[in-house]
Design a protein around this motif. Structure first.
Motif, PDB file in Angstrom:
ATOM      1  N   SER A 254     -11.523  17.958  19.009  1.00 22.83           N
ATOM      2  CA  SER A 254     -11.870  18.431  20.353  1.00 22.83           C
ATOM      3  C   SER A 254     -10.622  18.667  21.205  1.00 22.83           C
ATOM      4  O   SER A 254     -10.628  19.498  22.113  1.00 22.83           O
ATOM      5  N   LEU A 255      -9.540  17.961  20.892  1.00 21.03           N
ATOM      6  CA  LEU A 255      -8.280  18.131  21.619  1.00 21.03           C
ATOM      7  C   LEU A 255      -7.365  19.177  20.977  1.00 21.03           C
ATOM      8  O   LEU A 255      -6.276  19.456  21.480  1.00 21.03           O
ATOM      9  N   GLY A 256      -7.806  19.746  19.856  1.00 24.65           N
ATOM     10  CA  GLY A 256      -6.968  20.718  19.150  1.00 24.65           C
ATOM     11  C   GLY A 256      -5.848  20.082  18.353  1.00 24.65           C
ATOM     12  O   GLY A 256      -4.876  20.751  18.004  1.00 24.65           O
ATOM     13  N   LEU A 257      -5.958  18.792  18.052  1.00 31.86           N
ATOM     14  CA  LEU A 257      -4.911  18.077  17.334  1.00 31.86           C
ATOM     15  C   LEU A 257      -5.220  17.853  15.864  1.00 31.86           C
ATOM     16  O   LEU A 257      -4.403  17.306  15.131  1.00 31.86           O
ATOM     17  N   ALA A 258      -6.392  18.267  15.432  1.00 33.53           N
ATOM     18  CA  ALA A 258      -6.770  18.091  14.025  1.00 33.53           C
ATOM     19  C   ALA A 258      -6.058  19.140  13.171  1.00 33.53           C
ATOM     20  O   ALA A 258      -5.646  20.194  13.652  1.00 33.53           O
ATOM     21  N   TRP A 259      -5.909  18.826  11.897  1.00 38.00           N
ATOM     22  CA  TRP A 259      -5.279  19.730  10.941  1.00 38.00           C
ATOM     23  C   TRP A 259      -6.360  20.521  10.212  1.00 38.00           C
ATOM     24  O   TRP A 259      -7.426  19.981   9.894  1.00 38.00           O
ATOM     25  N   TRP A 260      -6.081  21.780   9.969  1.00 41.96           N
ATOM     26  CA  TRP A 260      -7.005  22.683   9.277  1.00 41.96           C
ATOM     27  C   TRP A 260      -6.263  23.424   8.177  1.00 41.96           C
ATOM     28  O   TRP A 260      -5.073  23.691   8.293  1.00 41.96           O
ATOM     29  N   VAL A 261      -6.997  23.770   7.126  1.00 46.25           N
ATOM     30  CA  VAL A 261      -6.477  24.640   6.081  1.00 46.25           C
ATOM     31  C   VAL A 261      -6.978  26.042   6.402  1.00 46.25           C
ATOM     32  O   VAL A 261      -8.180  26.270   6.487  1.00 46.25           O
ATOM     33  N   GLU A 262      -6.045  26.967   6.612  1.00 47.20           N
ATOM     34  CA  GLU A 262      -6.379  28.362   6.855  1.00 47.20           C
ATOM     35  C   GLU A 262      -6.066  29.122   5.567  1.00 47.20           C
ATOM     36  O   GLU A 262      -4.929  29.107   5.088  1.00 47.20           O
ATOM     37  N   ILE A 263      -7.082  29.754   4.998  1.00 48.03           N
ATOM     38  CA  ILE A 263      -6.887  30.536   3.781  1.00 48.03           C
ATOM     39  C   ILE A 263      -7.271  31.978   4.078  1.00 48.03           C
ATOM     40  O   ILE A 263      -8.376  32.245   4.558  1.00 48.03           O
ATOM     41  N   THR A 264      -6.336  32.875   3.796  1.00 49.73           N
ATOM     42  CA  THR A 264      -6.611  34.299   3.958  1.00 49.73           C
ATOM     43  C   THR A 264      -6.696  34.924   2.568  1.00 49.73           C
ATOM     44  O   THR A 264      -5.998  34.502   1.644  1.00 49.73           O
ATOM     45  N   THR A 265      -7.567  35.916   2.438  1.00 49.68           N
ATOM     46  CA  THR A 265      -7.679  36.653   1.189  1.00 49.68           C
ATOM     47  C   THR A 265      -7.566  38.144   1.500  1.00 49.68           C
ATOM     48  O   THR A 265      -8.030  38.599   2.545  1.00 49.68           O
ATOM     49  N   GLN A 266      -6.929  38.868   0.592  1.00 50.16           N
ATOM     50  CA  GLN A 266      -6.778  40.312   0.758  1.00 50.16           C
ATOM     51  C   GLN A 266      -8.008  41.062   0.255  1.00 50.16           C
ATOM     52  O   GLN A 266      -8.331  42.123   0.757  1.00 50.16           O
ATOM     53  N   ASN A 267      -8.656  40.508  -0.776  1.00 51.45           N
ATOM     54  CA  ASN A 267      -9.850  41.140  -1.310  1.00 51.45           C
ATOM     55  C   ASN A 267     -10.862  40.056  -1.666  1.00 51.45           C
ATOM     56  O   ASN A 267     -10.651  39.350  -2.645  1.00 51.45           O
ATOM     57  N   PRO A 268     -11.882  39.859  -0.874  1.00 52.08           N
ATOM     58  CA  PRO A 268     -12.193  40.574   0.363  1.00 52.08           C
ATOM     59  C   PRO A 268     -11.233  40.143   1.484  1.00 52.08           C
ATOM     60  O   PRO A 268     -10.637  39.075   1.420  1.00 52.08           O
ATOM     61  N   ARG A 269     -11.122  40.975   2.510  1.00 49.53           N
ATOM     62  CA  ARG A 269     -10.251  40.642   3.647  1.00 49.53           C
ATOM     63  C   ARG A 269     -10.977  39.638   4.524  1.00 49.53           C
ATOM     64  O   ARG A 269     -11.802  40.003   5.347  1.00 49.53           O
ATOM     65  N   CYS A 270     -10.640  38.375   4.309  1.00 44.47           N
ATOM     66  CA  CYS A 270     -11.289  37.289   5.057  1.00 44.47           C
ATOM     67  C   CYS A 270     -10.273  36.224   5.425  1.00 44.47           C
ATOM     68  O   CYS A 270      -9.230  36.090   4.796  1.00 44.47           O
ATOM     69  N   THR A 271     -10.627  35.472   6.456  1.00 45.85           N
ATOM     70  CA  THR A 271      -9.895  34.268   6.839  1.00 45.85           C
ATOM     71  C   THR A 271     -10.912  33.135   6.870  1.00 45.85           C
ATOM     72  O   THR A 271     -11.976  33.270   7.463  1.00 45.85           O
ATOM     73  N   TYR A 272     -10.566  32.047   6.186  1.00 41.20           N
ATOM     74  CA  TYR A 272     -11.435  30.882   6.123  1.00 41.20           C
ATOM     75  C   TYR A 272     -10.696  29.686   6.702  1.00 41.20           C
ATOM     76  O   TYR A 272      -9.505  29.511   6.473  1.00 41.20           O
ATOM     77  N   TYR A 273     -11.414  28.845   7.430  1.00 44.08           N
ATOM     78  CA  TYR A 273     -10.858  27.591   7.942  1.00 44.08           C
ATOM     79  C   TYR A 273     -11.636  26.438   7.344  1.00 44.08           C
ATOM     80  O   TYR A 273     -12.870  26.425   7.381  1.00 44.08           O
ATOM     81  N   PHE A 274     -10.904  25.477   6.784  1.00 43.06           N
ATOM     82  CA  PHE A 274     -11.508  24.292   6.191  1.00 43.06           C
ATOM     83  C   PHE A 274     -10.935  23.058   6.879  1.00 43.06           C
ATOM     84  O   PHE A 274      -9.734  22.919   7.013  1.00 43.06           O
ATOM     85  N   GLY A 275     -11.789  22.163   7.293  1.00 41.87           N
ATOM     86  CA  GLY A 275     -11.342  20.964   7.974  1.00 41.87           C
ATOM     87  C   GLY A 275     -12.459  20.405   8.814  1.00 41.87           C
ATOM     88  O   GLY A 275     -13.613  20.760   8.599  1.00 41.87           O
ATOM     89  N   PRO A 276     -12.159  19.634   9.779  1.00 41.61           N
ATOM     90  CA  PRO A 276     -10.844  19.168  10.230  1.00 41.61           C
ATOM     91  C   PRO A 276     -10.362  17.959   9.436  1.00 41.61           C
ATOM     92  O   PRO A 276     -11.150  17.253   8.822  1.00 41.61           O
ATOM     93  N   PHE A 277      -9.051  17.731   9.503  1.00 45.92           N
ATOM     94  CA  PHE A 277      -8.402  16.605   8.837  1.00 45.92           C
ATOM     95  C   PHE A 277      -7.542  15.864   9.852  1.00 45.92           C
ATOM     96  O   PHE A 277      -7.073  16.453  10.815  1.00 45.92           O
ATOM     97  N   LEU A 278      -7.305  14.576   9.582  1.00 44.05           N
ATOM     98  CA  LEU A 278      -6.450  13.768  10.466  1.00 44.05           C
ATOM     99  C   LEU A 278      -4.968  14.044  10.249  1.00 44.05           C
ATOM    100  O   LEU A 278      -4.169  13.892  11.162  1.00 44.05           O
ATOM    101  N   SER A 279      -4.590  14.442   9.035  1.00 44.40           N
ATOM    102  CA  SER A 279      -3.175  14.667   8.747  1.00 44.40           C
ATOM    103  C   SER A 279      -3.000  15.911   7.882  1.00 44.40           C
ATOM    104  O   SER A 279      -3.932  16.341   7.193  1.00 44.40           O
ATOM    105  N   SER A 280      -1.788  16.435   7.909  1.00 42.10           N
ATOM    106  CA  SER A 280      -1.498  17.586   7.057  1.00 42.10           C
ATOM    107  C   SER A 280      -1.560  17.185   5.586  1.00 42.10           C
ATOM    108  O   SER A 280      -1.959  17.982   4.737  1.00 42.10           O
ATOM    109  N   ALA A 281      -1.192  15.938   5.288  1.00 42.64           N
ATOM    110  CA  ALA A 281      -1.246  15.462   3.901  1.00 42.64           C
ATOM    111  C   ALA A 281      -2.683  15.480   3.373  1.00 42.64           C
ATOM    112  O   ALA A 281      -2.927  15.899   2.235  1.00 42.64           O
ATOM    113  N   GLU A 282      -3.641  15.037   4.181  1.00 45.05           N
ATOM    114  CA  GLU A 282      -5.045  15.068   3.763  1.00 45.05           C
ATOM    115  C   GLU A 282      -5.511  16.500   3.544  1.00 45.05           C
ATOM    116  O   GLU A 282      -6.233  16.797   2.590  1.00 45.05           O
TER     117      GLU A 282
END
Length: 100
Positions: free
Chosen positions: A18-46
């Motif tokens: 809610s504070l914008g401090l969580a970590w997310w995995v952003e995955i982009t693909t060229q075919n299909p042209r999509c952006t996916y967000y996976f998360g939230p996580f407490l740390s970049s390591a997780e």
């Protein structure tokens, strides 16, 4: 069965997100042209540990030209299909649900 520690972790993740401090995995693909967000996580390591499963899923679906970025953010939409001009919303699930 949810333990007290899992419940506390979920509360912490939700607070960070809610504070914008969580970590997310952003995955982009060229075919299909999509952006996916996976998360939230407490740390970049997780977040980095979870990448393998996301990649396997996307590759099994035939996605090509995959780019990965782990970052702190607060995505409004979890899936953006650029090819179709669509913004698809998946329900946000705590990072630890089904991943531990």
């Amino acid at each position: 069965m949810t333990t007290i520690w899992q419940h506390l972790k979920e509360i912490t993740i939700n607070s960070f997100n809610s504070l914008g401090l969580a970590w997310w995995v952003e995955i982009t693909t060229q075919n299909p042209r999509c952006t996916y967000y996976f998360g939230p996580f407490l740390s970049s390591a997780e977040a980095k540990v979870a990448i393998k499963g996301y990649l396997e899923d996307l590759e099994s679906e035939g996605a090509q030209g995959i780019g990965i970025n782990v970052k702190r953010c607060k995505p409004e939409n979890l899936t953006i299909a650029d090819d179709l001009g669509e913004r698809l919303d998946r329900k946000v699930k705590p990072a630890f649900s089904g991943q531990m």
